[in-house]
Scaffold this motif. Structure first.
Motif, PDB file in Angstrom:
ATOM      1  N   ILE A  83       0.889  -1.071   0.093  1.00  0.00           N
ATOM      2  CA  ILE A  83      -0.058   0.068  -0.006  1.00  0.00           C
ATOM      3  C   ILE A  83       0.972   1.211   0.068  1.00  0.00           C
ATOM      4  CG2 ILE A  83       0.059   0.172   2.595  1.00  0.00           C
ATOM      5  CD1 ILE A  83      -2.916   0.800   2.254  1.00  0.00           C
ATOM      6  N   LEU A 143      -6.518   7.162   1.928  1.00  0.00           N
ATOM      7  CA  LEU A 143      -5.992   5.795   0.865  1.00  0.00           C
ATOM      8  C   LEU A 143      -7.827   5.026   0.457  1.00  0.00           C
ATOM      9  CD1 LEU A 143      -3.691   4.530   3.520  1.00  0.00           C
ATOM     10  CD2 LEU A 143      -3.197   5.149   1.109  1.00  0.00           C
ATOM     11  N   TYR A 148      -8.147   2.121  -1.816  1.00  0.00           N
ATOM     12  CA  TYR A 148      -7.200   1.023  -1.182  1.00  0.00           C
ATOM     13  C   TYR A 148      -8.064   0.737  -0.018  1.00  0.00           C
ATOM     14  CZ  TYR A 148      -3.038   2.184  -3.763  1.00  0.00           C
ATOM     15  OH  TYR A 148      -2.336   2.552  -4.800  1.00  0.00           O
ATOM     16  N   ASN A 156      -3.394  -4.018   2.834  1.00  0.00           N
ATOM     17  CA  ASN A 156      -4.495  -3.016   3.289  1.00  0.00           C
ATOM     18  C   ASN A 156      -5.037  -3.371   4.543  1.00  0.00           C
ATOM     19  OD1 ASN A 156      -4.140  -2.100   0.608  1.00  0.00           O
ATOM     20  ND2 ASN A 156      -6.101  -2.243  -0.346  1.00  0.00           N
TER      21      ASN A 156
END
Length: 234
Positions: A83, A143, A148, A156
């Motif tokens: 990530i 995010l 994500y 994640n």
């Protein structure tokens, strides 16, 4: 595995060093002066509180060690996509570090019985701690907005779980710090206030170290360290 052992050894070393500073290695049977001449030995409640906090931090350290171990093990999976680290995490890290410095400042002012400066230092530490938590939530939102989400990838899931757990520990620390700040402004029991500030500072420094390790892990810096450990073992 070797990286985890090194990490655990480091945590154990920090705890051992800290406990030696709490007079746990002293030999009271060798004291020859009257009991009234040893003020440090009369604060048994303070020593008990610090030992209790040390045990709690050891458990917290073990918990994060297990999570880091699981993270590094899962890292080699074929379905793993790292990530991206939001730039906001750098600001959050700076805020938490500054909060830790402010608490160390408060610890110094408490020992000097400087009430006004103590109140200022505690307020600064509390505000920066809140800023760190708000920044973490904003980083999560960035995010998620970028796609994500939690269940999209193991990377994640680990990121949200570990940072969320760390955030909960910071939130708990803020509750205690808030109570300590209120007590410092309204309580004349200076010895009790000093103990509360000391405990908050120890806890905050520990959580800062944990966050720096986690941040290095998420940023990918720990991968090189793990590879180095594997090369040393093989």
């Amino acid at each position: 595995m070797s990286a985890i052992l090194i990490f655990m050894a480091g945590i154990a070393g920090i705890i051992a060093w800290w406990m030696t500073r709490q007079r746990l290695t002293s030999k009271p049977w060798l004291e020859t002066s009257p009991a009234g001449d040893a003020p440090d030995m009369r604060g048994s409640s303070a020593t008990t509180a610090k030992v209790g906090l040390g045990i709690f931090l050891a458990v917290v350290g073990a918990l994060f060690t297990l999570l880091i171990s699981a993270y590094l093990t899962r890292l080699s999976g074929t379905d793993w996509w790292s990530i991206p680290i939001p730039r906001l995490l750098w600001v959050n890290t700076a805020a938490l570090a500054a909060s830790s410095v402010a608490l160390q400042w408060a610890k110094t002012e408490a020992r000097l019985n400087h009430s006004e400066m103590l109140n200022t230092a505690l307020a600064v530490a509390f505000a920066l701690g809140v800023l760190f938590l708000v920044g973490q939530v904003l980083a999560w939102r960035q995010l998620v907005a970028a796609g994500y989400v939690l269940a999209d990838n193991p990377s994640n899931s680990f990121f949200y779980m570990i940072t969320g757990l760390h955030g909960l520990h910071i939130l708990g620390g803020l509750l205690v710090l808030g109570r300590t700040t209120f007590r410092a402004r309204n309580n004349n029991a200076r010895a009790r206030v000093r103990l509360s500030v000391d405990l908050c500072a120890i806890y905050w420094h520990f959580m800062l170290v944990v966050w720096l390790i986690l941040f290095a892990l998420f940023a990918g810096w720990a991968n090189s360290f793990v590879d180095l450990c594997r090369q040393l073992v093989t």
